[in-house]
Design an enzyme around this catalytic site. Structure first.
Site, short mmCIF file in Angstrom:
data_model
loop_
_atom_site.label_atom_id
_atom_site.label_comp_id
_atom_site.label_asym_id
_atom_site.label_seq_id
_atom_site.Cartn_x
_atom_site.Cartn_y
_atom_site.Cartn_z
N VAL A 1 -38.52 -45.20 -52.66
CA VAL A 1 -39.11 -44.31 -53.66
C VAL A 1 -40.63 -44.38 -53.65
CG1 VAL A 1 -39.10 -43.68 -56.09
CG2 VAL A 1 -37.08 -44.77 -55.08
N SER A 2 -41.25 -43.23 -53.45
CA SER A 2 -42.71 -43.17 -53.36
C SER A 2 -43.30 -42.51 -54.59
CB SER A 2 -43.10 -42.35 -52.12
OG SER A 2 -44.50 -42.14 -52.11
N PRO A 3 -44.49 -42.97 -55.03
CA PRO A 3 -45.20 -42.30 -56.12
C PRO A 3 -46.02 -41.11 -55.59
CG PRO A 3 -46.48 -44.19 -55.43
CD PRO A 3 -45.24 -44.15 -54.54
#
Ligand SMILES: *[C@@H]1O[C@H](CO)[C@@H](O)[C@H](O)[C@H]1NC(C)=O
Ligand SMILES: *[C@@H]1O[C@H](CO)[C@@H](O)[C@H](O)[C@H]1NC(C)=O
Ligand SMILES: *[C@@H]1O[C@H](CO)[C@@H](O)[C@H](O)[C@H]1NC(C)=O
Ligand SMILES: *[C@@H]1O[C@H](CO)[C@@H](O)[C@H](O)[C@H]1NC(C)=O
Ligand SMILES: *[C@@H]1O[C@H](CO)[C@@H](O)[C@H](O)[C@H]1NC(C)=O
Ligand SMILES: *[C@@H]1O[C@H](CO)[C@@H](O)[C@H](O)[C@H]1NC(C)=O
Ligand SMILES: CC(=O)N[C@H]1CO[C@H](CO)[C@@H](O)[C@@H]1O
Length: 748
Positions: free
Chosen positions: A302-304
């Site tokens: 999961v990337s911001p």
């Protein structure tokens, strides 16, 4: 019963301070000396302390780029502590720590545990079982504090100053939480956070079975490829009903600050926590030392950086879906974009924005949450509803039965080829490869240790299949262990809430499977205690140690970065699930906390035997005719507007001479119109105040410090000045504090 009374008596003996609520029933009406406390009252405490290590000249932890060295500070790092205990059996309690660090760590955890033993009898009930050391996964903190060799390679070894800052700050934080313990209530709620995370390995995620994915696939905006839920636990004290803290879980990597950032910060979770605390502490319904913990969840994939991964090669193309490569067939030009990617500040504006989105969602939930209907209840009477369990488990050759009945095995740790490629949040900066004999390699550590790696054995290759092994780290113990083979399995429980404390970065689907297994098993095991309530399960980590990633078997088959970094082979996730399910029965209300249990094999503590090639500070020189703290370049104008940046440059000294823990390097002071005295308005905890340090001349030991204030939109009108606090080291080694002050300027 005798044991229980004995425990209670012993505990009260050590805690006379906690007795008063039992006796006099404070204004909140707590008088349960005669009867048992209600089933929704717990012993609660929160605390927070500074853990900012050396902010310059030390390799930053996360992107594994030996060239990324700290050059200053944007925001101090903290250890936030949350203690939940049972009133009936006060030795039944747990401490959940949230550190603004890349991860939890074995050496750090050992340091905390041994420090607690030294703090006296009152702290004797804290141990392996009930302390969780979780990291927010910020990639913008100093490194060189980790127990195992692999992460030490890029940091040129281990640094005692960096390590002690974290351990000592956590101890202070726990002490503060412990000393604040008093009866109170907990409530739990969930909300969605939009636009703060996306799946950065969708290609691997899509390998999970379609029928499984479709259970979470609600819409195009919420297709289930990441979890949008933020779960919040609120802490409220009973004496006066004031809120003392919140603890939240939400998955998004601490990679908003990019790999070319060199300022220390807590990344987006650090922003969210700071905004929440500063907002709520002004509110009369909360205490002045309210603590907001923004803990990490199943964020492995999961990337911001929510605008996706793009090629920085002039092509204007997105990176390839399968391999995140660009037109040259490599990953190095593939970079994920945060929401404010156009601002050339190495991710700072995006970081603030992603932090703010988490903060705003949390604040809405906090405000709306019905504290009475959402209260966590345990059972009255039959035992206590707060439980903690931990065991060490050796993954290097663990044979177990999968849930479908087939036998499986895990293997000694190994990293696959895609590990070296990195991710779109930080592509392939790794300065080391197996069989890499390039003399220009930037890490002296790598030159010292690379000969010790071996080629994987045949059984190791077979065990990790289909992962092609790049670094066979789990089969070498020289000069000491490179990565953990022994992992922490830990679970906490308060009533219907179960907390999985994960040592690795579980991907979205891996975290779901793990949570689901705990929910299903506990619904069966604890049906009576749960009394029709559905178990609520959260996952927090990376905690206690750093075991890289935990992908599902299907994702592992794809061997993107997350699969390549899943250390113990394709059955890693199932092994974690198997071992945590095995510990679940210890969370039954009737389980006595002192129950003798096999704690598992102890992992090594390398904090005193780790290598280091990190030089200390020699001395601080100053230019001819100048003193430390003298202004080199003063503020440029007499008046500034909001949105502008004002800065001053000072004759500096190395900030490693004094970490100024619980203090500040930089400050903005405002003149009180009433009496002309100066008051501190901003310090190192504030995002908008930045402290830069740079060496000017190595031989002369001269340096400069820049204090820069990005004047916020909500800054008050007034007369201000900038201040710098430093400490200079003389040739003889003596360190002397000094300060520098800019001219004053007006903000209107
Ligand atoms: C969600 O469902 C849509 C429609 O069936 C499908 O096209 C898409 O691939 C699914 N997304 C994921 C992440 O499973
Ligand atoms: C991705 O990488 C694999 C393995 O190197 C290769 O076989 C495949 O062709 C690549 N796919 C794309 C789209 O580049
Ligand atoms: C920092 O890295 C980002 C992502 O690669 C890039 O777009 C930006 O230009 C870099 N900034 C500097 C100052 O090099
Ligand atoms: C793993 O353990 C099994 C039995 O427990 C043993 O037969 C096998 O040789 C071990 N494998 C390795 C690589 O140590
Ligand atoms: C059980 O699951 C494993 C791993 O997914 C698989 O290899 C095996 O074939 C399955 N066994 C059965 C009986 O379905
Ligand atoms: C490491 O050394 C310090 C200082 O000598 C000592 O206090 C500590 O107990 C040692 N730790 C370990 C794990 O040996
Ligand atoms: C719902 C969601 O965030 N979906 C995203 C998953 O990841 C891909 C690529 O990484 C995006 O294109 C989707 O928008």
């Amino acid at each position: 019963m005798v044991t229980f009374l004995l425990c209670l008596f012993t505990w009260l003996w050590y805690h006379p301070d906690i007795l008063h609520p039992f006796h006099d029933g404070l204004s909140g009406g707590i008088k349960y000396l005669s009867g048992l406390p209600p089933d929704d009252h717990y012993l609660l405490g929160v605390g927070k302390a500074d853990i900012t290590g050396p902010v310059v000249e030390i390799n930053m932890m996360g992107y594994a780029d030996p060239k990324q060295l700290g050059t200053g500070l944007r925001q101090r790092l903290y250890c936030r502590s949350f203690i939940v205990g049972s009133l009936e059996n006060p030795s039944d309690r747990f401490v959940y720590l949230v550190l603004d660090t890349q991860s939890g760590d074995t050496a750090v955890r050992y340091g905390i545990l041994s420090g607690l033993q030294d703090m006296g009898r009152g702290y004797a009930m804290y141990g392996h079982d009930n302390i969780a050391v979780t990291g927010t996964h910020s990639h913008s903190g100093p490194g060189a504090w980790l127990n195992y060799l692999l992460p030490q390679i890029t940091s040129k070894g281990f640094d005692q100053q960096s390590y002690r800052a974290i351990v000592d700050g956590c101890l202070l934080s726990i002490r503060r939480a412990h000393e604040s313990l008093q009866p109170g209530t907990l409530a739990v709620g969930t909300t969605k956070v939009q636009n703060a995370n996306i799946n950065r390995s969708l290609y691997a995620y899509l390998a999970n079975p379609e029928e499984e994915r479709s259970r979470y696939n609600a819409s195009a905006e919420d297709d289930g490829s990441v979890e949008k839920d933020l779960t919040m636990l609120t802490f409220q004290r009973a004496s006066d009903g004031k809120n003392i803290g919140i603890l939240t879980w939400f998955p998004t990597h601490g990679t908003s600050m990019l790999g070319n950032n060199t300022l220390i910060s807590g990344d987006n979770k650090g922003v969210a926590a700071d905004l929440f605390e500063k907002h709520i502490r002004k509110d009369s319904s909360a205490t002045e030392d309210f603590v907001a913990g923004f803990s990490q969840a199943n964020m492995g994939d999961v990337s911001p950086n929510v605008l996706g991964a793009w090629c920085e090669d002039g092509s204007g193309q997105m990176c390839s879906f399968e391999n995140s490569t660009c037109s040259d067939g490599k990953n190095s030009k593939c970079h994920a974009r945060g929401p404010m990617f156009r601002v050339p500040d190495n991710g700072a504006s995006s970081c603030f924005e992603i932090g703010k989105r988490q903060y705003e969602a949390a604040l809405r939930l906090y405000t709306r949450l019905d504290r009475s209907s959402a209260r966590l209840r345990g059972s009255g009477g039959g035992g206590s509803s707060v439980k903690a369990v931990h065991s060490f488990h050796d993954m290097s050759n663990f044979t177990f039965t999968l849930r479908n009945g087939t036998q499986a095995r895990t293997c000694p740790a190994a990293l696959g080829y895609s590990f070296a490629a990195g991710t779109s949040d930080g592509p392939g900066a790794f300065g080391f490869r197996q069989h890499d004999s390039d003399p220009s390699n930037t890490s002296p550590m790598w030159n010292a240790v690379s000969r010790m790696l071996k080629d994987p054995s045949e059984s190791q290759v077979a065990c990790h299949y289909p992962k092609p092994i790049l670094l066979d780290v789990g089969e070498v113990q020289k000069p000491y262990a490179w990565t953990p083979n022994i992992v922490d399995i830990q679970l906490f429980r308060v009533g219907p809430l179960f907390i999985i404390v994960s040592p690795g970065e579980a991907t979205t689907m891996a975290g779901r499977r793990w949570k689901e297994a705990i929910a299903q098993q506990s619904a069966g095991l604890f049906a009576k205690e749960l009394d029709d309530a559905k178990p609520i399960v959260v996952i927090g980590g990376p905690a206690n140690s750093y075991t890289h990633y935990i992908a599902t078997e299907e994702e592992y088959g794809i061997q993107r970065y997350e699969g390549a970094s899943t250390l113990y082979g394709p059955h890693t996730l199932e092994a974690y699930i198997d071992r945590s399910v095995a510990l679940l029965p210890y969370l039954g209300y009737g389980m006595p906390p002192e129950l003798v249990r096999e704690p598992g094999p102890l992992p090594p503590d390398n904090s005193n035997r780790s290598m280091s090639f990190i030089p200390g500070v020699v001395y601080d020189g100053k230019p001819w005719g100048r003193s430390h703290g003298d202004v080199v370049t003063d503020v440029g104008k007499a008046q500034y507007a909001r949105g502008e940046t004002v800065y001053a440059v000072f004759v500096g000294a190395n900030p490693r001479n004094n970490l100024r823990l619980e203090q500040t390097y930089a400050a903005v002071e405002r003149r009180r119109p009433e009496d002309g005295t100066w008051e501190t308005e901003r310090d190192d905890s504030d995002w908008g105040l930045v402290f830069h340090w740079s060496r000017k001349n190595k031989l002369l030991g001269t340096s400069e410090a820049v204090v820069a204030w990005e004047i916020e939109e909500d800054a008050a009108d007034g007369v201000y000045r900038l201040r710098y606090f430093g400490d200079a080291k003389a040739v003889g080694g003596e360190v002397t504090a000094f300060t520098g002050v800019s001219s004053s300027f007006r903000v209107t």
